[in-house]
Design a protein around this motif. Structure first.
Motif, mmCIF file in Angstrom:
data_model
loop_
_atom_site.group_PDB
_atom_site.id
_atom_site.type_symbol
_atom_site.label_atom_id
_atom_site.label_comp_id
_atom_site.label_asym_id
_atom_site.label_seq_id
_atom_site.Cartn_x
_atom_site.Cartn_y
_atom_site.Cartn_z
ATOM 1 N N ASP A 92 -9.341 6.852 3.286
ATOM 2 C CA ASP A 92 -9.260 5.876 2.201
ATOM 3 C C ASP A 92 -9.105 4.474 2.771
ATOM 4 O OD1 ASP A 92 -9.154 8.163 0.656
ATOM 5 O OD2 ASP A 92 -7.176 7.748 -0.197
ATOM 6 N N HIS A 143 -8.124 0.623 -4.351
ATOM 7 C CA HIS A 143 -8.000 1.857 -3.581
ATOM 8 C C HIS A 143 -9.342 2.575 -3.604
ATOM 9 C CE1 HIS A 143 -5.891 6.025 -3.084
ATOM 10 N NE2 HIS A 143 -6.511 5.647 -1.989
ATOM 11 N N ILE A 173 -7.402 0.797 1.403
ATOM 12 C CA ILE A 173 -6.722 0.014 0.379
ATOM 13 C C ILE A 173 -6.915 -1.448 0.746
ATOM 14 C CG2 ILE A 173 -4.514 -0.607 -0.666
ATOM 15 C CD1 ILE A 173 -3.662 2.275 -0.429
ATOM 16 N N ALA A 212 0.832 -1.209 0.000
ATOM 17 C CA ALA A 212 0.000 0.000 0.000
ATOM 18 C C ALA A 212 0.867 1.260 0.000
ATOM 19 C CB ALA A 212 -0.939 -0.004 1.205
ATOM 20 N N GLU A 271 -11.121 5.767 -2.452
ATOM 21 C CA GLU A 271 -10.960 7.113 -1.929
ATOM 22 C C GLU A 271 -12.272 7.541 -1.285
ATOM 23 O OE1 GLU A 271 -9.721 9.437 -5.271
ATOM 24 O OE2 GLU A 271 -7.792 8.416 -5.407
ATOM 25 N N VAL A 293 -5.295 6.219 5.691
ATOM 26 C CA VAL A 293 -5.470 4.994 4.926
ATOM 27 C C VAL A 293 -5.517 3.778 5.845
ATOM 28 C CG1 VAL A 293 -4.572 3.587 3.038
ATOM 29 C CG2 VAL A 293 -4.213 6.072 3.020
#
Length: 119
Positions: free
Chosen positions: A96, A111, A98, A15, A113, A51
Motif C-alpha cells: 500500500d 490510501h 499512503i 499514517a 491499497e 506501507v
C-alpha cells in the motif's frame, strides 16, 4: 532537525493512526533490510500490509504517492520476502501507499491499497 524530516515523521504518525483506526496492528515502523527501509508493516488478520508513506506540504509537484520509483518497489519486495520468511508468517502480502499532504490549510490522506498495481 530539518523541517522536511519533521514533516516526514509527522506523516508516518498520521499514517499509523489512520491504519489503527482501520483495524490494523502495527508490527514494525521503519524496518530495515539491506538497502531497503519499510515505513510501516501492519497486520489485520491474515493480511500483511507493507506501507510506503509519502508526505508533502503541497500538491504543486503532484500527489505524494507519485514519487515512488521502480527501484524502491524492487527493494521493498526483496525486504518483505525476507521478513515473511524470517518471521515464519502465513499471510497474504499487500503493498500500500499512503500519500499525505499536510500544511496550514489542509491535511489529506490518500490510501492506495495494492498500490503497485496502480503504477
Amino acid at each position: 532537525m530539518a523541517a522536511h524530516n519533521e514533516l516526514g515523521i509527522l506523516g508516518e504518525q498520521l499514517a499509523i493512526d489512520f491504519l489503527i483506526k482501520k483495524g490494523f496492528e502495527i508490527r514494525e515502523r521503519n524496518w530495515r533490510f539491506q538497502k531497503a527501509e519499510v515505513d510501516i508493516i501492519a497486520q489485520r488478520g491474515s493480511l500483511l500490509a507493507i506501507v510506503e508513506v509519502k508526505t508533502r506540504s503541497t500538491r504543486f509537484f503532484g500527489d505524494p504517492q507519485e514519487f515512488i520509483k521502480e527501484q524502491k518497489i524492487k527493494l521493498l519486495t526483496k525486504a518483505v520476502d525476507h521478513y515473511v520468511v524470517d518471521q515464519d508468517l502465513d499471510v497474504e502480502v499487500r503493498f500500500d501507499v499512503i500519500g499525505i499532504v499536510k500544511n496550514h490549510f489542509e491535511t489529506s490522506i490518500i490510501h492506495l491499497e495494492d498500490a503497485f498495481y496502480h503504477f
